[in-house]
Design a protein around this motif. Structure first.
Motif, short mmCIF file in Angstrom:
data_model
loop_
_atom_site.label_atom_id
_atom_site.label_comp_id
_atom_site.label_asym_id
_atom_site.label_seq_id
_atom_site.Cartn_x
_atom_site.Cartn_y
_atom_site.Cartn_z
N ALA A 1 53.55 54.66 13.49
CA ALA A 1 53.47 53.70 12.38
C ALA A 1 53.55 52.23 12.82
CB ALA A 1 54.53 54.01 11.32
N PRO A 2 54.44 51.85 13.72
CA PRO A 2 54.47 50.43 14.11
C PRO A 2 53.29 50.00 14.97
CG PRO A 2 56.55 51.55 14.60
CD PRO A 2 55.54 52.60 14.32
N ILE B 1 48.74 61.67 11.32
CA ILE B 1 48.93 62.43 10.08
C ILE B 1 48.30 63.80 10.32
CG2 ILE B 1 48.07 62.65 7.72
CD1 ILE B 1 48.69 59.74 7.31
N LYS C 1 42.96 59.82 9.89
CA LYS C 1 44.28 60.46 9.94
C LYS C 1 44.62 60.93 11.35
CE LYS C 1 43.99 62.06 5.19
NZ LYS C 1 43.61 63.26 4.41
N GLN D 1 50.88 54.53 -2.79
CA GLN D 1 51.42 53.88 -1.60
C GLN D 1 52.57 52.96 -1.94
OE1 GLN D 1 48.33 52.44 1.32
NE2 GLN D 1 47.07 52.81 -0.46
N LEU E 1 51.04 66.22 9.74
CA LEU E 1 51.28 66.55 8.33
C LEU E 1 50.23 67.51 7.80
CD1 LEU E 1 52.30 63.15 6.70
CD2 LEU E 1 53.72 64.92 7.65
N GLU E 2 49.01 67.38 8.28
CA GLU E 2 47.97 68.30 7.83
C GLU E 2 47.55 69.12 9.04
OE1 GLU E 2 44.84 66.37 5.68
OE2 GLU E 2 46.23 65.56 4.21
N MET F 1 48.29 52.07 8.46
CA MET F 1 47.28 52.83 7.74
C MET F 1 47.34 52.47 6.25
SD MET F 1 45.50 55.95 8.47
CE MET F 1 44.72 57.15 7.43
N ASN G 1 46.59 58.09 13.42
CA ASN G 1 48.03 57.83 13.35
C ASN G 1 48.84 59.12 13.27
OD1 ASN G 1 47.68 58.63 10.71
ND2 ASN G 1 48.91 56.99 9.85
N ALA H 1 59.21 49.73 5.12
CA ALA H 1 58.92 50.19 6.48
C ALA H 1 59.93 49.63 7.46
CB ALA H 1 57.51 49.79 6.87
N VAL I 1 54.34 60.90 13.26
CA VAL I 1 53.65 59.85 12.50
C VAL I 1 54.47 58.56 12.50
CG1 VAL I 1 52.69 59.21 10.27
CG2 VAL I 1 52.51 61.57 11.06
N TYR I 2 55.80 58.70 12.30
CA TYR I 2 56.62 57.49 12.19
C TYR I 2 56.76 56.76 13.51
CZ TYR I 2 60.19 61.01 13.42
OH TYR I 2 60.89 62.02 14.00
N LEU J 1 55.28 45.70 9.74
CA LEU J 1 55.64 46.34 11.00
C LEU J 1 54.92 45.69 12.18
CD1 LEU J 1 55.64 50.13 10.02
CD2 LEU J 1 57.60 48.81 10.78
N PHE K 1 45.58 53.38 2.50
CA PHE K 1 44.81 54.44 1.87
C PHE K 1 44.07 53.96 0.63
CE2 PHE K 1 48.43 56.14 4.08
CZ PHE K 1 47.96 57.26 4.74
#
Lengths: 588, 261
Positions: free
Chosen positions: A101-102, A72, A67, A114, A76-77, A106, A70, A127, A97-98, A178, A108
């Motif tokens: 993303a490209p 996260i 995490k 997902q 996010l956390e 990731m 990327n 995406a 994060v976004y 992506l 999971f």
């Protein structure tokens, strides 16, 4: 709002020979309110095109590391984040994060969470919509992405109608769209059956051939043999980093880190040959060098179909008198659905240890649910200790047949471990002293005696799984049915769980275990029931099962590698220890 | 198990623009809201039934049959038996039945039934992606609209996990049916806690997966599926506007009320 089109990543193939894909320097992270850091001072680098396997016990920091790659974590956390992460040479600090993303895709473990769309094509498009891509360009990308994961032709399908392996491959396609140069897969096969696992690992190999940089988190070392490098994490630190032969030959270190050492390497180690087996053939050659007299087995001559048919007759005959559970010619279908069980038979006697195996959808869990009374058969008969199942409520037999659900979180609700265990006996109106005595007894049996007052939600997955067993065991059933009791547990927790199950069996509890894991069947079960298309097609001893090459070839079940190797010597060895002993005795 | 209500069909309703579908649901709710009189509600209920027929959505109606019965019958009975209005036909305390209360009961039952039916039909004919598009075209921010559609996706998953939890606790000898009404609600704690915890975990996983696929990058994502307005949408809008207007007129003129004299 910035012009999103300008942010669309560069998709030109890059020269992968020298470029750095990921660099992590002095990375530390502690989750909020956590007692210790999840990662401390982690550093490693990945060259473009490299495939790195990350291994370690639950809680070692594998997912946390993923995490961080990327963003996260910490986006996010939240928590305390220190250190540097660079992606393709650029530090990620401050990125959302976004934005990553490209560049870093990731995938999971939980594939259900997902997928958000109602068609496969749209799932892949999701995406692309987010980066503001034109519809024409989307259409150009969806096809190749689905092609890459072997889902071409599935465009219009509803993702919920796919198999587990297909769902996970779709999740990968959705990330591939992506066109990231790096893909991080966090235990992508943990929730899958063997076919699903094989599908996903085949796909991972293909992606690697295409030059993508891959980080794969996994705790079955066998699967990571093809990595360029392995990183072993323990309590948030990297304790080993190197090519597979240098890591996978250190048996003790692997076991201590909660990783299942490859069986073939364990065998070579036990035989004093040592070294890293690249494949079953390689291990065979090494062993033949050391034991020149070892026999070769002729290939099985019986055609698969005939062998299956022959054993079918035997399967039907395996109905001992005086069975605790007897299932006779039972058929079942869910309302409006196809037939899940089609004339299934099964008999379970006191003290047995039976593994029920078979593909997803072959009827294993449905059969168990019929036995415990959660479902009623359309036709056929089920008896429990001679009594007709249809006359009994599910709860009425709960004290004779215990059922442990696959996910312990489907039953845990109490504020303390003790209350959780006492819930069942209280419902049955046992007197408080008796409840007290039983709770102490089962908590000791499952190794949670020191957690009596703990909050169950703060326990590890392995502890929660054992708590779920304890809260069923406390009713003292004569038969315990376990549905995939080791899913999502690391090797150490799996061993611990199975030790508990084996002890219960020794104390006289009959065990019926639904599982996909070959080594569990080989090492613990004594009898194997193979389900296929709603009926039993094999029912015999575990050694007979693994010795039945035609049957194995026809079923999608794979023998553990050591067992497969033993067939080349004309014997059936269920463990590395057994194989080593046999070789010494016969050829030493 | 199927986790959404959407049924793949090629009906007139299915082919409508998402905005028309969302607007249609709104108009049906609006129309039902203004009218109480069961006789005036009848045509409206028939229209909704006709739409169900047109969509070929009977399997979902059948799927929800118990839900319909559980919602409609008690609603009807409560109003019919307890609503003190008009000249009584029967008075047997606490019951009070009059012509008007019967009308009210019947009307309320029709109303609730039509509302639920309209919602089921909407979900039978609208993909979650269309819902997101429809909501955003009607002015809702993309993030909010998308989150609403996610909720629709999650509800069936939670239902499924709730059923598993009920099974698990029943096997531990738990009796959900013991005690009075309040005790019964309290007795669902062993189900609510695991489902809620599971929901939190799922939602968290989903949030990560969403961001990892670029969600949040733009407020105006492009759309993979092209939605164009067609003449049929114009016809639908005209019909819906007329329906909304007529319903309001029925209310305004007093025709939609129940005579209590």
């Amino acid at each position: 709002m910035p012009d999103v089109k300008a942010q669309t990543p560069d998709i030109e193939p890059v020269d992968t020979a020298v470029e750095e894909a990921i660099a992590v320097e002095g990375l530390s992270f502690a989750y909020r309110d956590a007692a210790r850091a999840a990662l401390s001072e982690v550093s490693f680098a990945q060259s473009a095109g490299e495939m790195i396997g990350v291994m370690g016990a639950s809680g070692a920091g594998k997912s946390t590391l993923a995490k961080c790659l990327n963003r996260i974590i910490p986006e996010l956390e939240g928590g305390e984040f220190r250190g540097i992460v660079r992606i393709s040479g650029r530090p990620t600090a401050g990125a959302r994060v976004y934005e990553i993303a490209p560049k870093v895709g990731m995938v999971f473990q939980d594939f259900e969470s997902q997928l958000f769309s109602t068609s496969v094509a749209h799932e892949v498009a999701f995406a692309l919509e987010q980066i503001g891509m034109s519809r024409e360009e989307m259409l150009r990308r969806i096809g190749p992405a689905l092609e890459a994961v072997g889902l071409a032709g599935f465009e219009e399908r509803d993702p919920t109608s796919l198999s587990g392996g297909q769902k996970q491959r779709l999740a990968i396609a959705a990330v591939l769209a992506l066109r990231p140069r790096i893909i991080v897969l966090d235990e992508p096969t943990t929730d899958l059956d063997p076919e699903g696992r094989a599908e996903v690992f085949a796909l991972i190999r293909k992606l690697r051939e295409q030059g993508l940089s891959l980080v794969v988190i996994e705790h079955e070392a066998e699967e990571l043999r093809r990595c360029d490098r392995l990183v072993l994490l323990s309590e948030g630190s990297i304790i080993a980093d190197g090519p597979p032969p240098s890591i996978m030959t250190r048996m003790e270190m692997l076991e201590n880190s909660g990783v299942h050492p490859p069986g073939l390497n364990s065998l070579l180690h036990l035989l004093g040959i040592g070294g890293h087996a690249r494949s079953i053939e390689h291990a065979e050659a090494e062993i033949r060098k050391r034991f020149p007299g070892v026999p070769s087995a002729p290939p099985a001559e019986t055609p698969a179909n005939e062998a299956v048919r022959a054993s079918r007759g035997k399967a039907a005959a395996n109905q001992p008198p005086g069975a605790l559970i007897r299932v006779e010619n039972v058929s079942f279908s869910y309302p409006g659905g196809p037939r899940v069980l089609d004339g299934a038979d099964l008999a379970i006697s006191a003290g047995e240890f039976v593994a029920i195996i078979g593909q997803n959808g072959s009827g294993k869990t449905t059969l168990a649910k019929l036995v415990i009374g959660l479902l009623k058969p359309d036709s056929g008969r089920i008896t429990i200790d001679g009594r007709d199942r249809s006359t009994l409520h599910a709860a009425a037999t709960a004290r004779e047949i215990g059922y442990v659900f696959q996910n312990p979180d489907h039953q845990i609700f109490a504020a303390t471990v003790e209350d959780e265990v006492a819930f069942g006996p209280r419902n049955f109106g046992l007197d408080p002293q008796e409840i007290e005595r039983r709770c102490a007894e089962v908590l000791h049996a499952v190794g949670l005696e020191n957690e009596r007052k703990s909050d169950p939600f703060l326990l590890s997955k392995g502890q929660r799984q054992r708590l779920a067993v304890a809260s069923v065991l406390v009713l003292r059933p004569k038969v315990l049915i376990l549905d995939e009791p080791t899913t999502g547990l690391d090797y150490r927790e799996q061993r611990r769980m199975m030790k508990l199950v084996a002890e219960l069996n020794e104390s006289g509890v009959a065990i019926v275990m639904i599982t996909h894991t070959p080594w569990l069947v080989a090492e613990y079960a004594r009898r194997v029931v193979l389900m296929h298309a709603g009926r039993k097609i094999f029912d015999d001893g575990v050694r007979e099962f693994f010795g039945h090459d035609a049957m194995l070839a026809e079923s999608s079940f794979r023998a553990p590698e050591v067992t497969a190797l033993s067939r080349r010597f004309g014997t059936v060895a269920l463990t590395a220890e057994e194989m080593a002993a046999w070789l010494r005795e016969h050829c030493g | 198990m199927k986790t959404t209500l959407y049924i793949e069909r090629d009906s007139f309703v299915h082919r409508l623009h998402p905005t028309a579908k969302v607007f249609g649901l709104f108009v049906v709710f609006w129309s039902i809201y203004w009218v109480d009189n069961p006789l005036a509600l009848m045509p409206l209920a028939l229209i909704v039934l006709a739409i169900a027929l047109m969509m070929g959505a009977w399997e979902n109606v059948y799927r929800f049959r118990w839900f319909f019965i559980l919602i409609i019958v008690p609603t009807m009975l409560t109003w019919m038996l307890f609503y003190r209005v008009g000249k009584p036909l029967i008075t047997l305390p606490p019951f009070y039945v009059s012509e008007a209360s019967l009308m009210f009961g019947f009307g309320r039952g029709l109303k609730v039934g039509a509302l639920v039916l309209a919602s089921v039909l909407f979900l039978s004919g609208t993909k979650v992606e269309e819902l997101a598009v429809g909501l955003s075209r009607l002015g809702l921010p993309y993030r909010l609209g998308f989150t609403i559609t996610l909720a629709f996706r999650l509800v069936p998953l939670f239902m499924e996990s709730a059923l598993t939890v009920v099974d698990a606790q029943r096997l531990r000898g738990y009796d959900f049916d013991a005690g009075g009404p309040f005790e019964r609600i309290r007795r669902y704690v062993p189900v609510v806690v695991p489902v809620f915890m599971g929901a939190l975990r799922k939602a968290n996983n989903m949030a990560m997966a969403l961001e990892a696929r670029g969600f949040g990058r733009t407020h105006r994502p492009t759309s993979f599926i092209e939605y164009r307005m067609h003449p049929r949408d114009a016809a639908a809008f005209a019909f819906l506007l007329a329906l909304g207007a007529v319903s309001f007129w029925i209310y305004y003129s007093g025709l939609g009320a129940i005579p209590t004299g």
